[in-house]
Write an enzyme that holds these catalytic residues in place. Structure first.
Site: not given
Ligand SMILES: NC(=O)c1ccc[n+]([C@@H]2O[C@H](COP(=O)([O-])OP(=O)(O)OC[C@H]3O[C@@H](n4cnc5c(N)ncnc54)[C@H](O)[C@@H]3O)[C@@H](O)[C@H]2O)c1
Length: 264
Positions: A39, A65-66, A92, A164, A168
């Site tokens: 992360d 950083d991905v 993820n 977004y 996806k």
């Molecule tokens: N929360 C929602 O409503 C939702 C809905 C559908 C899909 N998602 C997807 O679920 C996944 C997880 O999201 P979440 O809800 O746990 O969000 P979150 O923000 O709690 O977690 C995301 C994590 O990714 C990290 N991150 C952000 N940019 C980064 C980068 N460039 N390199 C490395 N790490 C990075 C952040 O620091 C964080 O720890 C994501 O792919 C998101 O698109 C989320």
């Protein structure tokens, strides 16, 4: 209760400082996985590592950083150095649609070039790099291996912001096409497609949403409750483990029925 689904497996989870990634780290470790947690948010990542270790699990943190291929390569290398191989990569990380100055979700025409580039760099390129580097390592190990991606219900239906959703949608079809490309090598590729979860993805730095707001969010879903990060982590565990050993190319909705249709 089924136990030890990932016993001894070397697993890289990106975005594991928070939300789904943290829930997956704790769940996968409880099932015996040895983790590389990657992360950009190092303070929060240390909390994940501490939680995993406190429960008796094994995890190491890697700053990654991905959107930078060399960072993703370092996370894969860390798994090989620490555990001798990589069995599963869970790509993820995802960031939400850009907001307007008023805090509403930006419409497509309002997205700046820089916002478009950033969203694609993280949400699409980050997954591509994770898949490329994992496949290369799986091949070096003689084949086999599992890739799980976090897409979104926004990649399956028009929901959650145009820009977004387009990123996806890319992850959804990357998952299908790559699954076919590498199936003959025993590599499986699937994704989880969650709907709205009350994580930092939605709340940012504002802290957790009040229970009443979470309950209201849940009313949008046929099953009547908001998606929990653990719901998504459980689906990812299924796809990462041998429970799904004959399943590949699937984009599994974790959405309380949202993408199934509308009542008459
Ligand atoms: N929360 C929602 O409503 C939702 C809905 C559908 C899909 N998602 C997807 O679920 C996944 C997880 O999201 P979440 O809800 O746990 O969000 P979150 O923000 O709690 O977690 C995301 C994590 O990714 C990290 N991150 C952000 N940019 C980064 C980068 N460039 N390199 C490395 N790490 C990075 C952040 O620091 C964080 O720890 C994501 O792919 C998101 O698109 C989320």
């Amino acid at each position: 209760m089924i136990e030890g689904l990932l016993k001894g497996k070397s697993v890289v989870i990106t975005g594991s400082a928070s939300g789904v990634g943290r829930a997956a780290a704790e769940l996968f470790a409880a099932h015996g996985a040895r983790l590389i947690c990657a992360d950009i948010a190092l303070d929060l990542l240390e909390e994940t590592i501490a939680a995993v270790k406190a429960a008796g699990g094994e995890a190491r943190a890697v700053r990654c950083d991905v959107s930078q291929k060399s960072d993703v390569a370092a996370a894969v290398k860390a798994a090989v150095e620490a555990y001798g191989r990589i069995d599963v990569i869970y790509n993820n990380v995802g960031i939400p649609s850009p907001k307007t100055e008023q805090g509403t979700m930006a419409k497509l025409v309002e997205n700046t070039d820089a916002q478009i580039e950033k969203l694609y760099a993280v949400n699409v390129n980050g997954v591509i790099y994770g898949c490329q580097l994992a496949v290369e390592q799986f091949r070096a190990q003689g084949g086999g291996g599992v890739i799980v991606n976090t897409a979104s219900v926004a990649g399956l239906i028009g929901w959650g912001g145009v820009l977004y959703g387009s990123t996806k949608g890319a992850v959804v079809n990357l998952t299908r096409a790559l699954a076919i490309e590498v199936a003959g090598e025993g590599i499986r590729v699937n994704s989880v497609c969650p709907a709205g979860m009350a994580t930092r993805f939605i709340t940012g730095d504002r802290g957790p949403l009040p229970d009443a707001a979470i309950e209201r969010m849940g009313q949008a879903y046929p099953l009547g409750r908001v998606i929990d990060p653990l719901d998504t982590a459980k689906a990812a565990l299924f796809l990462a483990s041998d429970l799904s050993s004959n399943i590949t190319g699937v984009n599994l909705p974790v959405d309380g029925g949202l993408s199934a249709g509308k009542p008459l």
